[in-house]
Design an enzyme around this catalytic site. Structure first.
Site, PDB file in Angstrom:
ATOM      1  N   ARG A 227      10.424   4.425 105.318  1.00 36.68           N
ATOM      2  CA  ARG A 227      11.476   5.434 105.325  1.00 36.68           C
ATOM      3  C   ARG A 227      12.833   4.754 105.124  1.00 36.68           C
ATOM      4  O   ARG A 227      13.046   3.629 105.606  1.00 36.68           O
ATOM      5  CB  ARG A 227      11.500   6.206 106.658  1.00 36.68           C
ATOM      6  CG  ARG A 227      10.464   7.314 106.725  1.00 36.68           C
ATOM      7  CD  ARG A 227      10.707   8.415 105.692  1.00 36.68           C
ATOM      8  NE  ARG A 227       9.708   9.478 105.682  1.00 36.68           N
ATOM      9  CZ  ARG A 227       8.704   9.569 104.813  1.00 36.68           C
ATOM     10  NH1 ARG A 227       8.513   8.642 103.888  1.00 36.68           N
ATOM     11  NH2 ARG A 227       7.873  10.592 104.844  1.00 36.68           N
ATOM     12  N   HIS A 275      10.291   7.394  95.454  1.00 38.66           N
ATOM     13  CA  HIS A 275       9.368   7.938  96.465  1.00 38.66           C
ATOM     14  C   HIS A 275       8.008   8.281  95.833  1.00 38.66           C
ATOM     15  O   HIS A 275       7.530   9.415  95.932  1.00 38.66           O
ATOM     16  CB  HIS A 275       9.959   9.173  97.160  1.00 38.66           C
ATOM     17  CG  HIS A 275       9.354   9.417  98.515  1.00 38.66           C
ATOM     18  ND1 HIS A 275      10.060   9.868  99.604  1.00 38.66           N
ATOM     19  CD2 HIS A 275       8.078   9.246  98.952  1.00 38.66           C
ATOM     20  CE1 HIS A 275       9.259   9.986 100.644  1.00 38.66           C
ATOM     21  NE2 HIS A 275       8.039   9.609 100.275  1.00 38.66           N
TER      22      HIS A 275
HETATM   23  N1  LIG Z   1       6.699   6.217 100.303  1.00 37.56           N
HETATM   24  C1  LIG Z   1       5.636   6.984 100.351  1.00 37.56           C
HETATM   25  O1  LIG Z   1       5.161   7.497  99.327  1.00 37.56           O
HETATM   26  C2  LIG Z   1       4.966   7.223 101.671  1.00 37.56           C
HETATM   27  C3  LIG Z   1       3.717   7.868 101.701  1.00 37.56           C
HETATM   28  C4  LIG Z   1       3.090   8.043 102.932  1.00 37.56           C
HETATM   29  C5  LIG Z   1       3.682   7.577 104.094  1.00 37.56           C
HETATM   30  N2  LIG Z   1       4.895   6.957 104.029  1.00 37.56           N
HETATM   31  C6  LIG Z   1       5.536   6.445 105.272  1.00 37.56           C
HETATM   32  O2  LIG Z   1       4.624   5.578 105.927  1.00 37.56           O
HETATM   33  C7  LIG Z   1       4.732   5.815 107.328  1.00 37.56           C
HETATM   34  C8  LIG Z   1       3.517   5.303 108.049  1.00 37.56           C
HETATM   35  O3  LIG Z   1       2.416   6.177 107.818  1.00 37.56           O
HETATM   36  P1  LIG Z   1       1.099   6.064 108.712  1.00 37.56           P
HETATM   37  O4  LIG Z   1       0.178   7.134 108.314  1.00 37.56           O
HETATM   38  O5  LIG Z   1       0.596   4.661 108.715  1.00 37.56           O
HETATM   39  O6  LIG Z   1       1.726   6.376 110.160  1.00 37.56           O
HETATM   40  P2  LIG Z   1       1.058   6.173 111.590  1.00 37.56           P
HETATM   41  O7  LIG Z   1      -0.428   6.147 111.480  1.00 37.56           O
HETATM   42  O8  LIG Z   1       1.705   7.155 112.482  1.00 37.56           O
HETATM   43  O9  LIG Z   1       1.504   4.680 112.005  1.00 37.56           O
HETATM   44  C9  LIG Z   1       2.799   4.356 112.350  1.00 37.56           C
HETATM   45  C10 LIG Z   1       2.830   2.898 112.773  1.00 37.56           C
HETATM   46  O10 LIG Z   1       4.187   2.546 113.103  1.00 37.56           O
HETATM   47  C11 LIG Z   1       4.213   2.012 114.418  1.00 37.56           C
HETATM   48  N3  LIG Z   1       5.464   2.362 115.104  1.00 37.56           N
HETATM   49  C12 LIG Z   1       6.010   3.581 115.276  1.00 37.56           C
HETATM   50  N4  LIG Z   1       7.165   3.485 115.972  1.00 37.56           N
HETATM   51  C13 LIG Z   1       7.330   2.181 116.234  1.00 37.56           C
HETATM   52  C14 LIG Z   1       8.320   1.445 116.920  1.00 37.56           C
HETATM   53  N5  LIG Z   1       9.366   2.036 117.486  1.00 37.56           N
HETATM   54  N6  LIG Z   1       8.177   0.108 117.010  1.00 37.56           N
HETATM   55  C15 LIG Z   1       7.099  -0.507 116.452  1.00 37.56           C
HETATM   56  N7  LIG Z   1       6.122   0.125 115.789  1.00 37.56           N
HETATM   57  C16 LIG Z   1       6.244   1.454 115.695  1.00 37.56           C
HETATM   58  C17 LIG Z   1       3.044   2.649 115.134  1.00 37.56           C
HETATM   59  O11 LIG Z   1       2.720   1.882 116.254  1.00 37.56           O
HETATM   60  P3  LIG Z   1       1.410   2.239 117.139  1.00 37.56           P
HETATM   61  O12 LIG Z   1       0.261   1.711 116.317  1.00 37.56           O
HETATM   62  O13 LIG Z   1       1.614   1.510 118.390  1.00 37.56           O
HETATM   63  O14 LIG Z   1       1.403   3.753 117.272  1.00 37.56           O
HETATM   64  C18 LIG Z   1       1.996   2.626 114.021  1.00 37.56           C
HETATM   65  O15 LIG Z   1       1.407   1.348 113.937  1.00 37.56           O
HETATM   66  C19 LIG Z   1       4.958   7.337 107.412  1.00 37.56           C
HETATM   67  O16 LIG Z   1       5.552   7.714 108.637  1.00 37.56           O
HETATM   68  C20 LIG Z   1       5.883   7.578 106.266  1.00 37.56           C
HETATM   69  O17 LIG Z   1       7.221   7.396 106.717  1.00 37.56           O
HETATM   70  C21 LIG Z   1       5.548   6.784 102.840  1.00 37.56           C
END
Ligand SMILES: NC(=O)c1ccc[n+]([C@@H]2O[C@H](COP(=O)([O-])OP(=O)(O)OC[C@H]3O[C@@H](n4cnc5c(N)ncnc54)[C@H](OP(=O)(O)O)[C@@H]3O)[C@@H](O)[C@H]2O)c1
Length: 312
Positions: A227, A275
């Site tokens: 993000r 994006h």
């Molecule tokens: N650019 C694009 O096309 C695109 C597409 C899809 C997603 N995304 C981005 O990718 C992100 C991740 O997706 P996801 O499905 O992997 O999300 P997710 O399964 O919710 O995983 C989020 C990860 O971030 C960690 N995290 C959250 N807050 C934190 C903090 N304050 N300090 C340290 N670690 C923290 C979480 O820790 P825990 O394991 O401890 O919960 C988890 O490992 C999405 O939220 C979105 O912003 C971008």
């Protein structure tokens, strides 16, 4: 009674998603009335949601059982959907695979020094530099969720030294994993290439500020498909201008679309992608939506519920 689902997303998505959602409902034996017409708010049981559709206010939808996001990142609605209403984010194999491919491509671009060959088509034979192999290169991955884990595993398979960081301590085969502020420093200080896959929350805002960017090894590369809010833009531009950071590949921004006059567009050390790192693909993601409606109708717990305190 037949459950009713409203598709609230940019209108151009409706014809793309409708057949796949209907096919996924049929595959799950679900009889669901699906429409993109939001009138009769009180009659809907589910909203299939992406930003840019007709629904801005969820309060008139008094019968809702859940809001099912088409996006993995839910920062734009997590504060709008009433707390007592289940909000589920998208977890989809197509999303994780797409992101793993995007990140692998950009990591390999820097790793093998592709740019020097693409730019150097000038008749000069430069073959003196032997690049390090993957085990000699450390890639840091911030965020080890559904997508970050797939990315870390793919990079480990390619042979990179992978260090991952998350809020809670996680285990990933082939990677060293860390948590906490000291863990973040351990990842940043080793990361020749840093990939940020954290969600946009109050806790992750400006996580990569000037102090933390300065922990990266000189000449490091940043790849941010997480993000835009994760990175302090001014601090990043300073680090790039000074040459401390070699390059930033940015897929996400505070303001999207990125304004045409934004300095990232013309910066020689920045690659902008619009994006596109990982799109939600209707073919696979519709099955995830159908599964959650099936669960909702069976009274079973929903999958991938957003933690309303943590914000992701
Ligand atoms: N650019 C694009 O096309 C695109 C597409 C899809 C997603 N995304 C981005 O990718 C992100 C991740 O997706 P996801 O499905 O992997 O999300 P997710 O399964 O919710 O995983 C989020 C990860 O971030 C960690 N995290 C959250 N807050 C934190 C903090 N304050 N300090 C340290 N670690 C923290 C979480 O820790 P825990 O394991 O401890 O919960 C988890 O490992 C999405 O939220 C979105 O912003 C971008």
């Amino acid at each position: 009674m037949t459950p009713r689902a409203l598709f609230s997303a940019p209108p151009a998505l409706w014809p793309l998603w409708r057949p796949h959602l209907l096919a996924a409902f049929a595959e799950n034996g679900l009889d669901v009335t699906l429409t993109d017409d939001p009138s009769g708010e009180w009659t809907f049981d589910y909203i299939v949601y992406a930003p840019g559709g007709p629904v801005r206010d969820f309060t008139p939808f008094t019968r809702l059982k859940a809001v099912l996001s088409l996006w993995a990142g839910v920062e734009t609605i997590v504060g709008t959907v009433p707390r007592e209403l289940p909000l589920c984010r998208m977890v989809d194999s197509g999303l994780s695979r797409g992101m793993a491919e995007y990140v692998a491509a950009h990591v390999l671009r820097h790793h093998v020094g592709l740019d020097s060959h693409l730019r150097g088509q000038d008749g000069v034979w430069r073959n003196g530099v032997v690049p390090p192999l993957a085990p000699d290169r450390t890639v840091g991955v911030l965020g080890l969720g559904e997508i970050g884990r797939a990315v870390a595993a793919t990079l480990a398979l390619l042979g990179f030294e992978v260090r991952g960081w998350s809020r809670r301590q996680r285990e990933i085969p082939g990677a060293e994993t860390y948590a906490g502020e000291d863990g973040l420093a351990a990842v940043l200080s080793a990361a020749d290439i840093l990939v940020t896959l954290l969600p946009g929350t109050p806790d992750t805002a400006d996580l990569l500020d000037a102090r933390r960017l300065a922990l990266l090894p000189a000449g490091a590369h940043l790849i941010n498909p997480g993000r835009g809010t994760l990175v302090d833009d001014a601090a990043l531009l300073d680090a790039l201008d000074s040459g401390r950071l070699a390059h930033a590949t940015l897929d996400v921004f505070r303001d999207e679309p990125l304004p045409p006059d934004h300095p990232f567009w013309s910066h020689p050390r920045v690659t902008v992608t619009p994006h596109v790192a990982a799109a939600t693909r209707p073919e696979t993601a519709s099955l995830a939506i159908a599964e959650n409606i099936r669960r909702g109708e069976a009274g079973a717990p929903f999958l991938h519920l957003v933690d309303r305190v943590a914000g992701y």
